[in-house]
Design an enzyme around this catalytic site. Structure first.
Site, short mmCIF file in Angstrom:
data_model
loop_
_atom_site.label_atom_id
_atom_site.label_comp_id
_atom_site.label_asym_id
_atom_site.label_seq_id
_atom_site.Cartn_x
_atom_site.Cartn_y
_atom_site.Cartn_z
N LYS A 1 4.77 -9.97 -7.94
CA LYS A 1 3.37 -9.85 -7.51
C LYS A 1 3.18 -8.63 -6.60
O LYS A 1 2.48 -8.69 -5.60
CB LYS A 1 2.95 -11.11 -6.75
CG LYS A 1 3.20 -12.41 -7.48
CD LYS A 1 1.94 -12.99 -8.03
CE LYS A 1 2.16 -14.33 -8.67
NZ LYS A 1 2.18 -14.33 -10.09
N CYS A 2 3.80 -7.54 -6.96
CA CYS A 2 3.84 -6.34 -6.13
C CYS A 2 3.12 -5.20 -6.84
O CYS A 2 3.03 -5.18 -8.07
CB CYS A 2 5.31 -5.98 -5.88
SG CYS A 2 5.60 -4.47 -4.97
N GLY A 3 2.66 -4.22 -6.09
CA GLY A 3 2.07 -3.03 -6.70
C GLY A 3 3.05 -2.28 -7.57
O GLY A 3 2.66 -1.53 -8.47
#
Length: 183
Positions: free
Chosen positions: A35-37
């Site tokens: 769930k990271c950029g």
């Protein structure tokens, strides 16, 4: 001299895996998050794996929830997410800690070998990370610890840590270094 072959890790099902199983292969070890950029990097990593795996290259994925709580879920749900959304086929291991006193011994070793490599400030997320981390610790750049998700360590065929790439490093830079070790 110590190499990564001196370590044992756990696969996503909890089974011990000796790093010796990867002897004579070029490895890219990464701490990841779903769930990271930087999560779309799974796709780039899979392309590298597919392109060079027949030459003896392997990506080893270690999910980590330490940075922004961006790897929630179970080991199996993380694996399913990566397969479904990015078609990843490279080995994925049990979720671990990569920094702090309870960091996984393999990652403690990796950081001892190669400290923080600096951000590629051309990357749009680099300034955000720099601002955030500078507020927490003005001297963060001087410390070798892993700073964020998708930090990568390049390992040669003898188990030596030869390079570290921060998550802002362009995939072309990483690929060029992989090619040097494969040929």
């Amino acid at each position: 001299m110590k190499t990564i072959y001196d370590f044992t890790v756990k696969d996503r099902k909890g089974k011990d895996v000796s790093m010796k199983e990867y002897a004579n292969e070029v490895l890219l070890i990464v701490n990841s998050a779903t769930k990271c950029g930087f999560t779309p990097q799974y796709e780039e990593l899979e392309k590298l794996y597919e392109k060079y795996r027949s030459d003896g290259f392997v990506v080893l994925d270690f999910p980590c929830n330490q940075f922004g709580q961006q790897a929630p879920g179970t080991d199996e749900s993380i694996h399913e997410f990566c397969k479904l959304n990015f078609g990843t086929d490279f080995p994925r291991f049990k979720k671990i800690k990569v920094t702090g006193s309870d960091a996984d011994p393999l990652f403690k070793f990796l950081v001892e070998q190669k400290g923080f490599a600096g951000w590629d400030m051309d990357h749009p997320i680099a300034h955000i990370l720099d601002d955030m981390l500078s507020k927490e610790d003005p001297d963060y750049k001087e410390k070798p610890s892993i700073k964020w998700n998708f930090t990568k360590f390049l390992i040669d065929k003898k188990g030596n840590v030869v390079a570290r790439f921060e998550p802002t490093t362009k995939i072309e830079v990483i690929e060029a270094e992989i090619q040097k070790l494969l040929h």
